[in-house]
Design an enzyme around this catalytic site. Structure first.
Site, mmCIF file in Angstrom:
data_model
loop_
_atom_site.group_PDB
_atom_site.id
_atom_site.type_symbol
_atom_site.label_atom_id
_atom_site.label_comp_id
_atom_site.label_asym_id
_atom_site.label_seq_id
_atom_site.Cartn_x
_atom_site.Cartn_y
_atom_site.Cartn_z
ATOM 1 N N CYS A 49 -22.403 2.192 -7.485
ATOM 2 C CA CYS A 49 -21.669 3.257 -6.785
ATOM 3 C C CYS A 49 -22.609 4.419 -6.443
ATOM 4 N N CYS A 64 -15.524 2.065 1.884
ATOM 5 C CA CYS A 64 -16.764 1.869 1.124
ATOM 6 C C CYS A 64 -16.653 0.545 0.370
ATOM 7 N N CYS A 95 -19.060 -0.949 -4.578
ATOM 8 C CA CYS A 95 -18.671 -1.470 -5.899
ATOM 9 C C CYS A 95 -18.191 -2.910 -5.793
ATOM 10 N N CYS A 142 -20.555 -2.756 -10.913
ATOM 11 C CA CYS A 142 -19.841 -1.908 -9.941
ATOM 12 C C CYS A 142 -20.195 -0.442 -10.179
ATOM 13 N N CYS A 202 -20.044 -6.768 -7.394
ATOM 14 C CA CYS A 202 -19.290 -7.509 -8.425
ATOM 15 C C CYS A 202 -19.635 -9.000 -8.387
ATOM 16 N N ASP A 252 0.796 -1.221 0.000
ATOM 17 C CA ASP A 252 0.000 0.000 0.000
ATOM 18 C C ASP A 252 0.834 1.280 0.000
ATOM 19 N N CYS A 293 -14.995 9.591 -4.676
ATOM 20 C CA CYS A 293 -15.103 8.278 -4.020
ATOM 21 C C CYS A 293 -15.349 8.412 -2.517
HETATM 22 C C1 B12 Z 1 -4.585 5.875 -3.302
HETATM 23 C C2 B12 Z 1 -5.323 4.567 -3.111
HETATM 24 C C3 B12 Z 1 -6.700 4.627 -2.921
HETATM 25 C C4 B12 Z 1 -7.501 5.894 -3.166
HETATM 26 C C5 B12 Z 1 -7.654 6.027 -4.707
HETATM 27 C C6 B12 Z 1 -8.031 4.680 -5.360
HETATM 28 C C7 B12 Z 1 -7.734 4.544 -6.850
HETATM 29 N N1 B12 Z 1 -8.539 3.723 -7.488
HETATM 30 O O1 B12 Z 1 -6.801 5.096 -7.400
HETATM 31 C C8 B12 Z 1 -8.836 5.593 -2.415
HETATM 32 C C9 B12 Z 1 -8.784 6.122 -1.002
HETATM 33 C C10 B12 Z 1 -10.098 6.103 -3.080
HETATM 34 C C11 B12 Z 1 -8.783 4.063 -2.362
HETATM 35 C C12 B12 Z 1 -9.924 3.307 -2.178
HETATM 36 C C13 B12 Z 1 -9.892 1.924 -2.101
HETATM 37 N N2 B12 Z 1 -8.791 1.139 -2.035
HETATM 38 CO CO1 B12 Z 1 -6.993 1.784 -2.387
HETATM 39 N N3 B12 Z 1 -5.212 2.207 -2.819
HETATM 40 C C14 B12 Z 1 -4.634 3.330 -3.117
HETATM 41 C C15 B12 Z 1 -3.135 3.094 -3.386
HETATM 42 C C16 B12 Z 1 -2.373 3.464 -2.103
HETATM 43 C C17 B12 Z 1 -2.539 3.858 -4.567
HETATM 44 C C18 B12 Z 1 -3.410 3.811 -5.859
HETATM 45 C C19 B12 Z 1 -2.968 4.881 -6.800
HETATM 46 O O2 B12 Z 1 -3.091 6.051 -6.475
HETATM 47 N N4 B12 Z 1 -2.412 4.488 -7.931
HETATM 48 C C20 B12 Z 1 -1.773 5.404 -8.835
HETATM 49 C C21 B12 Z 1 -2.789 6.191 -9.636
HETATM 50 C C22 B12 Z 1 -2.014 7.238 -10.334
HETATM 51 O O3 B12 Z 1 -3.493 5.285 -10.465
HETATM 52 P P1 B12 Z 1 -4.588 5.870 -11.464
HETATM 53 O O4 B12 Z 1 -3.867 6.444 -12.596
HETATM 54 O O5 B12 Z 1 -5.512 6.694 -10.649
HETATM 55 O O6 B12 Z 1 -5.426 4.666 -11.985
HETATM 56 C C23 B12 Z 1 -4.978 3.812 -13.053
HETATM 57 C C24 B12 Z 1 -5.124 2.385 -12.669
HETATM 58 O O7 B12 Z 1 -6.147 2.328 -11.685
HETATM 59 C C25 B12 Z 1 -5.564 1.705 -14.007
HETATM 60 N N5 B12 Z 1 -6.624 0.738 -13.722
HETATM 61 C C26 B12 Z 1 -7.946 0.959 -13.682
HETATM 62 N N6 B12 Z 1 -8.582 -0.159 -13.255
HETATM 63 C C27 B12 Z 1 -7.637 -1.084 -13.008
HETATM 64 C C28 B12 Z 1 -7.725 -2.356 -12.497
HETATM 65 C C29 B12 Z 1 -6.541 -3.096 -12.347
HETATM 66 C C30 B12 Z 1 -6.602 -4.434 -11.689
HETATM 67 C C31 B12 Z 1 -5.304 -2.565 -12.796
HETATM 68 C C32 B12 Z 1 -4.076 -3.383 -12.802
HETATM 69 C C33 B12 Z 1 -5.243 -1.257 -13.258
HETATM 70 C C34 B12 Z 1 -6.391 -0.530 -13.339
HETATM 71 O O8 B12 Z 1 -6.044 2.703 -14.868
HETATM 72 C C35 B12 Z 1 -5.951 3.956 -14.227
HETATM 73 C C36 B12 Z 1 -5.486 4.950 -15.255
HETATM 74 O O9 B12 Z 1 -4.204 4.552 -15.754
HETATM 75 C C37 B12 Z 1 -3.117 1.553 -3.672
HETATM 76 C C38 B12 Z 1 -1.807 0.857 -3.316
HETATM 77 C C39 B12 Z 1 -0.702 1.043 -4.360
HETATM 78 N N7 B12 Z 1 0.453 1.465 -3.933
HETATM 79 O O10 B12 Z 1 -0.905 0.774 -5.537
HETATM 80 C C40 B12 Z 1 -4.328 1.063 -2.838
HETATM 81 C C41 B12 Z 1 -5.159 -0.127 -3.316
HETATM 82 C C42 B12 Z 1 -5.418 0.045 -4.797
HETATM 83 N N8 B12 Z 1 -6.412 0.032 -2.582
HETATM 84 C C43 B12 Z 1 -6.961 -1.075 -2.204
HETATM 85 C C44 B12 Z 1 -8.234 -1.189 -1.584
HETATM 86 C C45 B12 Z 1 -8.549 -2.490 -0.894
HETATM 87 C C46 B12 Z 1 -9.135 -0.117 -1.613
HETATM 88 C C47 B12 Z 1 -10.634 -0.143 -1.247
HETATM 89 C C48 B12 Z 1 -11.338 -1.429 -1.660
HETATM 90 C C49 B12 Z 1 -10.819 0.121 0.268
HETATM 91 C C50 B12 Z 1 -12.262 0.276 0.700
HETATM 92 N N9 B12 Z 1 -13.032 -0.800 0.836
HETATM 93 O O11 B12 Z 1 -12.698 1.382 0.947
HETATM 94 C C51 B12 Z 1 -11.152 1.109 -2.018
HETATM 95 C C52 B12 Z 1 -11.626 0.729 -3.434
HETATM 96 C C53 B12 Z 1 -11.985 1.861 -4.321
HETATM 97 C C54 B12 Z 1 -11.864 1.423 -5.765
HETATM 98 N N10 B12 Z 1 -12.946 0.924 -6.329
HETATM 99 O O12 B12 Z 1 -10.769 1.514 -6.347
HETATM 100 C C55 B12 Z 1 -6.102 -2.269 -2.619
HETATM 101 C C56 B12 Z 1 -6.725 -2.964 -3.824
HETATM 102 C C57 B12 Z 1 -6.603 -4.470 -3.809
HETATM 103 C C58 B12 Z 1 -7.135 -5.064 -5.106
HETATM 104 N N11 B12 Z 1 -7.764 -6.209 -4.974
HETATM 105 O O13 B12 Z 1 -6.987 -4.521 -6.165
HETATM 106 C C59 B12 Z 1 -4.703 -1.578 -2.917
HETATM 107 C C60 B12 Z 1 -3.874 -2.236 -4.006
HETATM 108 C C61 B12 Z 1 -3.942 -1.611 -1.562
HETATM 109 C C62 B12 Z 1 -3.334 -2.977 -1.251
HETATM 110 N N12 B12 Z 1 -2.034 -3.030 -0.992
HETATM 111 O O14 B12 Z 1 -3.987 -3.996 -1.207
HETATM 112 N N13 B12 Z 1 -7.524 3.595 -2.562
HETATM 113 S S1 SF4 Z 2 -17.108 -7.942 -13.285
HETATM 114 FE FE1 SF4 Z 2 -16.938 -6.776 -11.354
HETATM 115 S S2 SF4 Z 2 -15.337 -5.263 -11.744
HETATM 116 FE FE2 SF4 Z 2 -15.999 -6.050 -13.763
HETATM 117 S S3 SF4 Z 2 -17.592 -4.601 -14.448
HETATM 118 FE FE3 SF4 Z 2 -18.648 -6.304 -13.408
HETATM 119 S S4 SF4 Z 2 -18.844 -5.563 -11.285
HETATM 120 FE FE4 SF4 Z 2 -17.292 -4.264 -12.250
HETATM 121 S S1 SF4 Z 3 -15.507 2.662 -3.143
HETATM 122 FE FE1 SF4 Z 3 -17.682 3.368 -3.031
HETATM 123 S S2 SF4 Z 3 -17.695 5.494 -3.741
HETATM 124 FE FE2 SF4 Z 3 -15.700 4.595 -4.304
HETATM 125 S S3 SF4 Z 3 -16.041 3.874 -6.406
HETATM 126 FE FE3 SF4 Z 3 -16.518 2.119 -5.078
HETATM 127 S S4 SF4 Z 3 -18.733 2.292 -4.696
HETATM 128 FE FE4 SF4 Z 3 -18.068 4.250 -5.529
#
Ligand code: B12
Ligand code: SF4
Ligand code: SF4
Length: 274
Positions: free
Chosen positions: A163, A206, A209, A159, A213, A98, A178
């Site tokens: 949301c 939260c 989403c 998902c 799934c 993380d 989010c």
């Molecule tokens: C910052 C962060 C958050 C932020 C922003 C989330 C985001 N989606 O970017 C917030 C606080 C919102 C958050 C929420 C959550 N997070 Co978070 N988060 C992180 C963290 C620390 C960095 C992510 C980041 O900023 N990446 C860099 C930015 C620049 O990425 P981006 O450009 O925005 O997005 C690109 C990618 O997402 C890609 N992409 C889009 N969809 C997918 C799917 C996959 C599988 C891949 C490979 C790429 C990909 O396309 C985007 C554009 O290029 C990571 C850990 C890490 N070091 O990677 C955990 C991480 C992603 N989080 C995690 C978790 C568990 C959560 C939550 C489920 C927690 C919760 N229940 O509330 C939620 C889920 C929200 C969601 N649906 O994504 C896990 C995910 C595990 C998994 N199975 O994937 C991680 C990996 C932490 C861990 N070590 O386990 N998170």
């Molecule tokens: S399979 Fe899961 S992650 Fe993919 S679009 Fe459906 S709900 Fe979203």
């Molecule tokens: S974590 Fe909650 S608010 Fe964020 S994208 Fe998923 S459903 Fe939406």
């Protein structure tokens, strides 16, 4: 050997990727952080650790109910690092989860661990999205199993439809909308943000989403005791009453919901009472 090491560490799946394949996903700042840690990075190993503990009512997100995953995943990956350090004298191995400059979802996806979910999360059947990811960064050029990335999820749209914040875009959530991010936000909120939190059933994180799934319809339970025993499902005002920052840390410091201190949790609970 790595199969055995990761299995012994409790990982449900692992894989590896040459560091150069992650370069397109790294900002200049993130690359600098990686190189400060490991000057000539060659390989990233990634692993997934299941955390689903079954359906239990509560106001904390499922990911935050057990022991803090940052500590658990690093502790478990450390056992792999120690064995690798013996096998590769002179090389260093850096575990993280993380709070790492590495894009963990991309590393795990490229390493062939799971599907790339439209929710922005990695999907590992039968655990669904309920897995934490961790990585090991090293300057050693390790021999890796040849695996292709899994396909994208079927893009069913559940998902996005589930949301409540309308945050889900093409590439995962818009962080500024989010609710997971909002529950963790420190300091003053706008009136609109307060209204969104009031309507949200959880005071931390939260799960909408993820719950929607289809890969999470009947997820396998976590075999890891840190995520399946001694759970804190809910917090109420009484649990936080009278706690200073220090006593809050003593009571809850080992939990993933504690990193922002008691402030956001108290505020979120207060909003539910209004
Ligand atoms: C910052 C962060 C958050 C932020 C922003 C989330 C985001 N989606 O970017 C917030 C606080 C919102 C958050 C929420 C959550 N997070 Co978070 N988060 C992180 C963290 C620390 C960095 C992510 C980041 O900023 N990446 C860099 C930015 C620049 O990425 P981006 O450009 O925005 O997005 C690109 C990618 O997402 C890609 N992409 C889009 N969809 C997918 C799917 C996959 C599988 C891949 C490979 C790429 C990909 O396309 C985007 C554009 O290029 C990571 C850990 C890490 N070091 O990677 C955990 C991480 C992603 N989080 C995690 C978790 C568990 C959560 C939550 C489920 C927690 C919760 N229940 O509330 C939620 C889920 C929200 C969601 N649906 O994504 C896990 C995910 C595990 C998994 N199975 O994937 C991680 C990996 C932490 C861990 N070590 O386990 N998170
Ligand atoms: S399979 Fe899961 S992650 Fe993919 S679009 Fe459906 S709900 Fe979203
Ligand atoms: S974590 Fe909650 S608010 Fe964020 S994208 Fe998923 S459903 Fe939406």
């Amino acid at each position: 050997m790595l199969d055995k090491l990761f299995a012994a560490a409790g990982a449900a799946a692992w894989g590896g990727v040459a560091f150069r394949r992650l370069l397109p996903f790294l900002s200049t700042e993130a690359l600098e952080k990686v190189e400060a840690l490991c000057p000539r990075p060659k390989t990233v190993l990634a692993a997934a650790f299941p955390y689903y503990a079954g359906e239990r009512p509560g106001n904390l997100s499922l990911y935050a109910r057990g022991e803090d995953y940052h500590a658990v995943v690093v502790r478990r990956l450390n056992t792999v690092c120690e064995a690798l350090a013996e096998q590769y004298p002179g090389e260093s191995f850096f575990p993280s989860a993380d709070n790492s400059p590495l894009p963990e979802r991309e590393a795990a996806w490229l390493a062939g661990i799971g599907l790339r979910g439209a929710s922005g999360l990695l999907i590992l059947p039968p655990y669904g999205t309920y897995v934490f990811l961790g990585t090991i960064l090293t300057g050693a050029a390790l021999e890796l199993p040849e695996r292709s990335p899994a396909p994208d999820c079927p893009r069913c749209g559940a998902c996005r439809a589930a949301c409540p914040a309308g945050a889900m875009g093409e590439g995962g959530p818009d962080v500024s909308r989010c609710l997971s991010e909002l529950t963790q936000k420190k300091g003053a909120l706008t009136g609109e943000e307060e209204a969104r939190l009031k309507a949200h059933p959880l005071i931390w994180g939260c799960d909408f989403c993820q719950r929607a799934c289809p890969f999470n319809a009947a997820p396998a339970l976590s075999p890891l005791p840190e995520f399946s025993t001694d759970l804190v499902d809910s917090l109420e005002n009484a649990d936080l009453e009278g706690l200073t920052n220090r006593t809050f840390r003593e009571k809850y410091g080992g939990r993933a919901f504690a990193w922002r201190g008691p402030g956001p949790l108290r505020r979120n609970l207060e909003l539910k009472r209004e």
